[in-house]
Scaffold this active site. Structure first.
Site, PDB file in Angstrom:
ATOM      1  N   TRP A  10       0.826  -1.220   0.000  1.00  0.00           N
ATOM      2  CA  TRP A  10       0.000   0.000   0.000  1.00  0.00           C
ATOM      3  C   TRP A  10       0.858   1.267   0.000  1.00  0.00           C
ATOM      4  O   TRP A  10       0.331   2.362  -0.117  1.00  0.00           O
ATOM      5  CB  TRP A  10      -0.925   0.009   1.229  1.00  0.00           C
ATOM      6  CG  TRP A  10      -1.956  -1.081   1.249  1.00  0.00           C
ATOM      7  CD1 TRP A  10      -2.096  -2.104   0.353  1.00  0.00           C
ATOM      8  CD2 TRP A  10      -3.002  -1.252   2.212  1.00  0.00           C
ATOM      9  NE1 TRP A  10      -3.163  -2.903   0.708  1.00  0.00           N
ATOM     10  CE2 TRP A  10      -3.738  -2.397   1.848  1.00  0.00           C
ATOM     11  CE3 TRP A  10      -3.382  -0.548   3.354  1.00  0.00           C
ATOM     12  CZ2 TRP A  10      -4.832  -2.857   2.582  1.00  0.00           C
ATOM     13  CZ3 TRP A  10      -4.474  -1.012   4.097  1.00  0.00           C
ATOM     14  CH2 TRP A  10      -5.189  -2.146   3.705  1.00  0.00           C
ATOM     15  N   LYS A  11       2.153   1.113   0.194  1.00  0.00           N
ATOM     16  CA  LYS A  11       3.081   2.256   0.285  1.00  0.00           C
ATOM     17  C   LYS A  11       2.583   3.255   1.335  1.00  0.00           C
ATOM     18  O   LYS A  11       1.968   2.844   2.307  1.00  0.00           O
ATOM     19  CB  LYS A  11       3.271   2.906  -1.083  1.00  0.00           C
ATOM     20  CG  LYS A  11       3.554   1.881  -2.180  1.00  0.00           C
ATOM     21  CD  LYS A  11       4.128   2.505  -3.401  1.00  0.00           C
ATOM     22  CE  LYS A  11       4.193   1.463  -4.501  1.00  0.00           C
ATOM     23  NZ  LYS A  11       5.068   1.844  -5.587  1.00  0.00           N
ATOM     24  N   HIS A  95      12.857  -2.408  -1.068  1.00  0.00           N
ATOM     25  CA  HIS A  95      12.042  -1.901  -2.182  1.00  0.00           C
ATOM     26  C   HIS A  95      12.822  -0.795  -2.891  1.00  0.00           C
ATOM     27  O   HIS A  95      13.563  -0.046  -2.244  1.00  0.00           O
ATOM     28  CB  HIS A  95      10.708  -1.371  -1.639  1.00  0.00           C
ATOM     29  CG  HIS A  95       9.721  -1.058  -2.716  1.00  0.00           C
ATOM     30  ND1 HIS A  95       9.791   0.096  -3.462  1.00  0.00           N
ATOM     31  CD2 HIS A  95       8.655  -1.761  -3.192  1.00  0.00           C
ATOM     32  CE1 HIS A  95       8.802   0.092  -4.351  1.00  0.00           C
ATOM     33  NE2 HIS A  95       8.100  -1.024  -4.209  1.00  0.00           N
ATOM     34  N   GLU A  97      12.028   2.010  -3.829  1.00  0.00           N
ATOM     35  CA  GLU A  97      11.812   3.354  -3.271  1.00  0.00           C
ATOM     36  C   GLU A  97      12.665   3.558  -2.015  1.00  0.00           C
ATOM     37  O   GLU A  97      13.099   4.670  -1.726  1.00  0.00           O
ATOM     38  CB  GLU A  97      10.312   3.560  -2.988  1.00  0.00           C
ATOM     39  CG  GLU A  97       9.545   3.727  -4.296  1.00  0.00           C
ATOM     40  CD  GLU A  97       8.114   3.233  -4.277  1.00  0.00           C
ATOM     41  OE1 GLU A  97       7.555   3.006  -3.189  1.00  0.00           O
ATOM     42  OE2 GLU A  97       7.538   3.064  -5.369  1.00  0.00           O
ATOM     43  N   GLU A 167      11.377  -6.614  -9.332  1.00  0.00           N
ATOM     44  CA  GLU A 167      10.615  -5.424  -9.682  1.00  0.00           C
ATOM     45  C   GLU A 167      11.480  -4.494 -10.533  1.00  0.00           C
ATOM     46  O   GLU A 167      12.253  -3.685  -9.987  1.00  0.00           O
ATOM     47  CB  GLU A 167      10.186  -4.679  -8.413  1.00  0.00           C
ATOM     48  CG  GLU A 167       9.309  -5.495  -7.501  1.00  0.00           C
ATOM     49  CD  GLU A 167       8.407  -4.596  -6.660  1.00  0.00           C
ATOM     50  OE1 GLU A 167       7.201  -4.749  -6.757  1.00  0.00           O
ATOM     51  OE2 GLU A 167       8.938  -3.726  -5.952  1.00  0.00           O
ATOM     52  N   GLY A 173       4.804   1.634 -10.899  1.00  0.00           N
ATOM     53  CA  GLY A 173       3.931   2.799 -10.891  1.00  0.00           C
ATOM     54  C   GLY A 173       3.874   3.545 -12.206  1.00  0.00           C
ATOM     55  O   GLY A 173       3.408   4.686 -12.249  1.00  0.00           O
ATOM     56  N   SER A 213       3.574  -2.577 -12.051  1.00  0.00           N
ATOM     57  CA  SER A 213       2.341  -2.335 -12.815  1.00  0.00           C
ATOM     58  C   SER A 213       1.560  -3.622 -13.108  1.00  0.00           C
ATOM     59  O   SER A 213       1.027  -3.797 -14.208  1.00  0.00           O
ATOM     60  CB  SER A 213       2.642  -1.572 -14.102  1.00  0.00           C
ATOM     61  OG  SER A 213       3.180  -0.298 -13.795  1.00  0.00           O
ATOM     62  N   GLY A 234       1.470  -2.790  -6.226  1.00  0.00           N
ATOM     63  CA  GLY A 234       1.367  -1.491  -5.579  1.00  0.00           C
ATOM     64  C   GLY A 234      -0.001  -0.874  -5.819  1.00  0.00           C
ATOM     65  O   GLY A 234      -0.991  -1.206  -5.157  1.00  0.00           O
ATOM     66  N   GLY A 235      -0.089  -0.006  -6.811  1.00  0.00           N
ATOM     67  CA  GLY A 235      -1.300   0.776  -7.078  1.00  0.00           C
ATOM     68  C   GLY A 235      -2.587  -0.044  -7.101  1.00  0.00           C
ATOM     69  O   GLY A 235      -3.590   0.340  -6.490  1.00  0.00           O
TER      70      GLY A 235
END
Ligand code: PEP
Length: 250
Positions: A10-11, A95, A97, A167, A173, A213, A234-235
């Site tokens: 969910w970040k 991750h 990020e 990833e 994203g 994605s 993710g999204g």
């Protein structure tokens, strides 16, 4: 047989109320799923509220990061013991990020992975190349190096509790995704590297997720590849109906 593992990252999204609403919708729409393992990884602030809601359901709890020490003077950090106490089974580590915005490198991710395993958490260790590395033909070299750096000194018997998430950074994203054939090729390389880091039989037991994605309209083709054992989403994990469709890939 490797049991498919579908995890939602969910970040830094969802308030407490939104997180509870999302998980309630997820549980209601999901029903009983026994053949796939499902995990949600909300922000730290939401973990405690979700644990009782998920008890007895087919959805498990994961965190998005942790520090390697069990406790101590590490202001702002969360320890593996704290995650265990609150009901986490999985923890995402490294991750892209975290690598990009918080300077995490393979050595730090390795310390975190060892600590997670030592404290009974299952680490989902993320690896993946950036666009320039793929374009210059270095994707495999980069991913193998990340694996070797972040999975050092993990005992073969601990390896089966580990998950690797491939990833590609350019796919996270962005709506771009690796083709199923490119993803499969990288997953085969990852499994080969895992065999070198442990042994061939152990490598066959380790789940390798694809992330970048993943959506309802590409999950089936990705999951049909022999070395793709799940997805880190993710999204599309922020909407219950989208995540449920992904979890129920065909
Ligand atoms: C992720 O954050 O791990 C991810 C894969 O995001 P998205 O599905 O939005 O690309």
């Amino acid at each position: 047989m490797r049991r498919p593992l579908l995890a939602g990252n969910w970040k830094m999204n969802t308030s407490l109320t939104e997180g509870v609403d999302l998980v309630e919708a997820l549980i209601e729409q999901l029903g009983a799923v026994t053949d796939h393992e499902i995990v949600v990884c909300p922000p730290f602030t939401v973990l405690g509220a979700l644990a009782p809601l998920l008890a007895g359901t087919s959805v498990q709890l994961g965190a998005q990061n942790m520090f390697y020490a069990a406790n101590g003077a590490y202001t702002g950090e969360i320890s593996p013991l704290m995650l265990r106490e609150i009901g986490c089974v999985y923890v995402i580590l490294g991750h892209s990020e975290r690598r990009q915005y918080f300077g995490e490198d393979d050595a730090l991710i390795n310390r975190k992975a060892l600590a997670a395993l030592e404290h009974g958490l299952r680490p989902i260790v993320c690896v993946g190349e950036v666009k320039a590395e793929r374009d210059s033909g270095r994707a495999e070299e980069v991913v193998v190096q990340q694996l070797r750096g972040s999975l050092q000194n993990i005992k073969p018997e601990q390896m089966q509790n580990l998950v690797v998430a491939y990833e590609p950074v350019w796919a996270i994203g962005t709506g771009d995704t690796a083709t199923p054939a490119d993803a499969q090729s990288m997953h085969a390389t990852i499994r080969h590297t895992l065999a070198e880091l442990s042994d061939a039989a152990t490598a066959q037991t380790i789940r390798i997720q694809y992330g970048g994605s993943v959506k309802a309209d590409n999950v089936d083709e990705l999951m049909a590849q022999p070395d793709i054992d799940g997805a880190l989403v993710g999204g599309a994990s922020l909407k219950a109906s989208d995540f449920v469709r992904i979890v129920r890939f065909q």
